[in-house]
Design a protein around this motif. Structure first.
Motif, PDB file in Angstrom:
ATOM      1  N   ARG A  26      11.311  -7.250 -22.624  1.00 34.96           N
ATOM      2  CA  ARG A  26      12.190  -8.248 -23.234  1.00 34.96           C
ATOM      3  C   ARG A  26      13.499  -7.551 -23.642  1.00 34.96           C
ATOM      4  N   LEU A  46      10.485 -14.799 -23.457  1.00 32.82           N
ATOM      5  CA  LEU A  46       9.408 -14.340 -24.173  1.00 32.82           C
ATOM      6  C   LEU A  46       7.980 -15.160 -23.361  1.00 32.82           C
ATOM      7  N   GLN A  47       8.571 -16.466 -23.032  1.00 32.69           N
ATOM      8  CA  GLN A  47       7.572 -17.275 -22.532  1.00 32.69           C
ATOM      9  C   GLN A  47       6.835 -16.748 -21.080  1.00 32.69           C
ATOM     10  N   TRP A 103       4.311 -12.861 -32.248  1.00 29.56           N
ATOM     11  CA  TRP A 103       3.817 -13.661 -31.324  1.00 29.56           C
ATOM     12  C   TRP A 103       3.096 -12.764 -30.083  1.00 29.56           C
ATOM     13  N   GLN A 127      14.446 -13.146 -35.545  1.00 29.04           N
ATOM     14  CA  GLN A 127      14.035 -13.382 -34.380  1.00 29.04           C
ATOM     15  C   GLN A 127      13.092 -12.346 -33.745  1.00 29.04           C
ATOM     16  N   ASN A 167       9.628 -12.609 -35.361  1.00 27.86           N
ATOM     17  CA  ASN A 167       8.821 -13.709 -34.825  1.00 27.86           C
ATOM     18  C   ASN A 167       8.173 -13.484 -33.428  1.00 27.86           C
ATOM     19  N   GLU A 168       9.148 -12.836 -32.668  1.00 30.55           N
ATOM     20  CA  GLU A 168       8.588 -12.641 -31.223  1.00 30.55           C
ATOM     21  C   GLU A 168       7.637 -11.329 -31.438  1.00 30.55           C
ATOM     22  N   LEU A 207      17.783  -8.955 -30.728  1.00 32.00           N
ATOM     23  CA  LEU A 207      17.475 -10.269 -30.990  1.00 32.00           C
ATOM     24  C   LEU A 207      18.078 -10.900 -32.441  1.00 32.00           C
TER      25      LEU A 207
END
Length: 332
Positions: free
Chosen positions: A89, A96-97, A32, A25, A28-29, A21
């Motif tokens: 992932r 991710l969702q 989360w 990113q 961030n992921e 990524l």
């Protein structure tokens, strides 16, 4: 957090994600994911339990710093989930969702599950803008058809943003998976329960307009329809192609000759006319609202609306400056 704790948990996972990524990113992921696992799988050994155990062993209570560090460590179950999430992932391109399983959409809270289309921020943006427009007009109860409802995000986003008893929205989709998920999402959003219903319906079937008209008068059709062209589909990332239902992305068969990606937009314009939305008195609200993929589809979408009696059209750009929504009005 001390570096030793980070090295035992986050850093190896961050390296894996960064390769796929990029650094920002990936950070961030992973953040989360970590936030999600801490909420979804609470650590059984609380700080209070740890303090009690140390006092029972006649040891000093942990300091505030020690308690904070302990609270940021992962339990074995949390750690196992996080490693699996990063593996999915990186190795399987799982979005991710789908890993997190939930996503906010305006005032609605949505479950996300493959292969149902993941709600995008571009859609959320125009749904909230449309809800502001409806609220400002204050026209009384509106009967709205949400075509290609998917997860139900458009219907639920509108219903959760608007006053009670201002709309009744029927969301339809050809996919059983989508309808099942939309119904689950309706149960999660109590404010929308009286305003929204979902059902499976193929809008390409003969007689569908008559079936819909038998339920009463319609005021508006809204849709995030399939509009990706075959050439665009071929270039999509595996995060999309390997996971999301192609029927929600490409109108018709992916190998079809429809290079415009607008065949279903044309169908929606025809359906809106068949439902009587190109007739009657003028209103300040659009009768047909469809999402598109950019400037290359504006002229075709506008022409489809004009051909079916919507004599005024408007285009909304998204926050990225891309032509994202075409609205059709009936003016006399």
């Amino acid at each position: 957090m001390p570096r030793s704790v980070l090295n035992n948990t986050v850093i190896p996972l961050l390296r894996q994600l960064t390769k796929k990524l990029g650094p920002q990113q990936a950070k961030n992921e992973l953040r989360w994911m970590a936030d999600h696992v801490r909420k979804a799988i609470p650590t059984k050994l609380t700080a209070e339990h740890a303090t009690s155990a140390r006092l029972w062993r006649d040891q000093p209570a942990p300091s505030a710093e020690e308690t904070e560090v302990a609270s940021k460590r992962f339990s074995s179950v949390q750690w196992a989930w996080l490693r699996q999430a990063v593996h999915d992932r990186v190795e399987t391109n799982k979005p991710l969702q789908y890993i997190l399983g939930t996503q906010p959409f305006g005032n609605a809270s949505l479950l996300t599950r493959a292969p149902v289309l993941i709600p995008r921020w571009e859609t959320e943006e125009w749904v909230l803008k449309l809800s502001d427009m409806i609220r400002a007009e204050n026209t009384g109860l509106l009967n709205i058809l949400d075509a290609c409802t998917g997860s139900g995000c458009v219907a639920l986003g509108l219903a959760c943003a608007l006053p009670r008893e201002s709309v009744h929205i029927t969301g339809v989709d050809v996919s059983h998976d989508a309808c099942d998920l939309a119904i689950e999402n309706l149960l999660r959003n109590k404010k929308a329960k009286q305003a929204v219903e979902f059902q499976r319906l193929d809008l390409n079937e003969q007689g569908v307009a008559s079936e819909l008209k038998s339920r009463g008068m319609w005021d508006m059709v809204v849709a995030n329809p399939p509009y990706v062209t075959p050439n665009e589909y071929a270039e999509l990332d595996p995060d999309v192609k390997d996971w999301e239902d192609v029927r929600a992305l490409v109108p018709g068969d992916p190998m079809d000759v429809d290079q415009s990606g607008l065949s279903f937009v044309v169908r929606l314009a025809q359906l809106a006319r068949e439902l009587g939305l190109a007739d009657g008195e003028s209103t300040n609200l659009p009768r047909l609202v469809v999402e598109i993929g950019g400037a290359h589809q504006v002229d075709g979408a506008r022409q489809a609306m004009h051909d079916n009696g919507f004599n005024l059209t408007e285009v909304w750009k998204d926050m990225a400056g891309i032509d994202r929504v075409v609205l059709g009005y009936h003016k006399t």
